[in-house]
Design an enzyme around this catalytic site. Structure first.
Site, short mmCIF file in Angstrom:
data_model
loop_
_atom_site.label_atom_id
_atom_site.label_comp_id
_atom_site.label_asym_id
_atom_site.label_seq_id
_atom_site.Cartn_x
_atom_site.Cartn_y
_atom_site.Cartn_z
N CYS A 27 0.81 -1.22 0.00
CA CYS A 27 0.00 0.00 0.00
C CYS A 27 0.85 1.28 0.00
O CYS A 27 0.53 2.24 -0.70
CB CYS A 27 -0.96 -0.01 1.18
SG CYS A 27 -0.17 -0.34 2.77
N HIS A 47 -2.39 6.82 4.09
CA HIS A 47 -0.96 6.93 4.36
C HIS A 47 -0.43 8.25 3.78
O HIS A 47 -0.88 8.70 2.71
CB HIS A 47 -0.18 5.81 3.66
CG HIS A 47 -0.33 4.46 4.29
ND1 HIS A 47 -1.02 4.21 5.45
CD2 HIS A 47 0.18 3.24 3.90
CE1 HIS A 47 -0.96 2.93 5.74
NE2 HIS A 47 -0.24 2.32 4.83
#
Ligand code: A2P
Length: 362
Positions: free
Chosen positions: A152, A265
């Site tokens: 990710c 993120h």
């Protein structure tokens, strides 16, 4: 400059259930790990993007068999994932960890079911394409039954780096990450929530998923430490970036940090390029790249933040500037929903790209 709420990426979100694809073919789709953090997002996105499926099967471990899941006005009964689960599926998106993928992906392929895998099990296998569709969708044509979805953090970082690489030719990059707890799964999100409640009630904080308290704290560790001192997550960023960008000699050094953010993120990137960099051209490269938007008005305190990029298809790039530590360097900040672009969304985009190329089959 476009605002965070202005330009959508190449794939507009919220299709209202209408398919962006031609319904040439309807697939029998399975989601392995449907009860998990990524699995739940997959169910939502399959519906929202109108992926052409005639049947959706939700699979998980034996622990969840029989459980009901309600979403988007539909109800499903979770089934245990077994080799014969794939007898009646054309495509399965796996989001149940590497062990499950290693145990069951070949079984799925044997039953003519294509696997799009969110785990790290096959990412570095030379026979398995590792794909971010906006970057290297041509690699999909070489698939032999399994396609890997990148880590990710890597996917989000590359959504900012790739347009700049195309413009100036990347030679090396350094990155520090600020990773949301949902990257560690549904139990990790629950742990942050519980710790915040415990803190507010003056109770002792309990840590099970993470080795330390995550609420009001930072952990300079994502995944296990490896010989040499980097963590697995940090090595994934280096190795997977080389494979996706097809730059086998690219130099990468990262420090991955877990932060008490639920979702999305953030990554601070410092990159060096072959060609002389030009800030206006860099901005244009980011703005015109499908899947990223530029949010870069420091004078107005505008830059991408996790709360603005949660449940959002686009990744945001901001704080774009010349990097004084390099001759040809750029520094920037990139934010993306790792449950979406870093996992569920990217997996569905892979399936859509394969469908469009008529290669979503074995
Ligand atoms: P279950 O809920 O039955 O344990 P997360 O990443 O949020 O932790 O979610 C992991 C997902 O992987 C869950 O859906 C979990 O199902 C699933 N999973 C874990 N082990 C297996 C397994 N052996 N077979 C199939 N699915 C599994």
């Amino acid at each position: 400059m476009r605002s965070a709420s202005g330009k959508r990426n190449g794939y507009a979100s919220n299709h209202g259930g209408k398919s962006p694809l031609k319904n040439i073919h309807q697939y029998r789709l399975g989601i392995v790990g449907a009860t998990g953090a990524v699995g739940r997002e997959l169910i939502h996105l399959v519906h929202d993007r109108g992926f052409p499926c005639s049947e959706l099967q939700l699979l998980a471990s034996a622990r969840s068999a029989g459980r009901q899941i309600q979403q988007n006005g539909n109800s499903w009964t979770i089934r245990e994932t077994r080799p014969d689960s794939f007898d009646e599926l054309d495509v399965a998106i796996f989001s149940a960890g590497s062990d499950t993928t290693r145990r069951l992906a070949a079984e799925a392929n044997r039953r003519n079911c294509v696997v799009i895998d969110n785990s790290s099990a096959y990412r570095m296998d030379p026979k398995v394409p590792l794909v971010v569709p906006e970057i290297n969708s041509d690699a999909l044509t070489r698939h032999q039954g399994i396609v890997a979805n990148p880590n990710c953090t890597t996917a989000v970082a590359l959504m900012g780096l790739y347009p700049l690489h195309r413009a100036f030719g990347l030679t090396r990059f350094f990155a520090c990450t600020y990773q949301a707890v949902s990257g560690a799964g549904a139990a990790a999100m629950e742990e942050l929530k519980t710790q915040v409640l415990q803190w507010s009630r003056n109770q002792p904080l309990t840590a099970r998923v993470f080795p330390h308290q995550i609420a009001f704290n930072l952990l300079p560790q994502a995944d296990a430490f490896q010989p040499g001192g980097y963590t697995k997550e940090e090595l994934k960023m280096a190795n997977e970036s080389r494979k996706i960008l097809d730059l086998p000699t690219l130099k990468v050094s990262t420090t991955c940090v877990r932060v008490p953010v639920f979702r999305a993120h953030s990554i601070a990137v410092h990159a060096e390029f072959e060609k002389a960099v030009d800030l206006a051209a860099a901005r244009e490269a980011v703005q015109s790249f499908p899947g990223t938007i530029l949010v870069d008005e420091p004078e107005n305190h505008r830059y991408p933040m996790p709360i603005d990029f949660s449940s959002r298809e686009a990744c945001g790039v901001g704080r774009l500037r010349k990097d004084d530590a390099f001759d040809n360097g750029l520094a920037f900040w990139v934010v993306g929903d790792q449950l979406w672009k870093g996992a569920a969304l990217n997996a569905i985009q892979i399936a859509e790209a394969m469908h469009e190329r008529h290669i979503l089959r074995i």
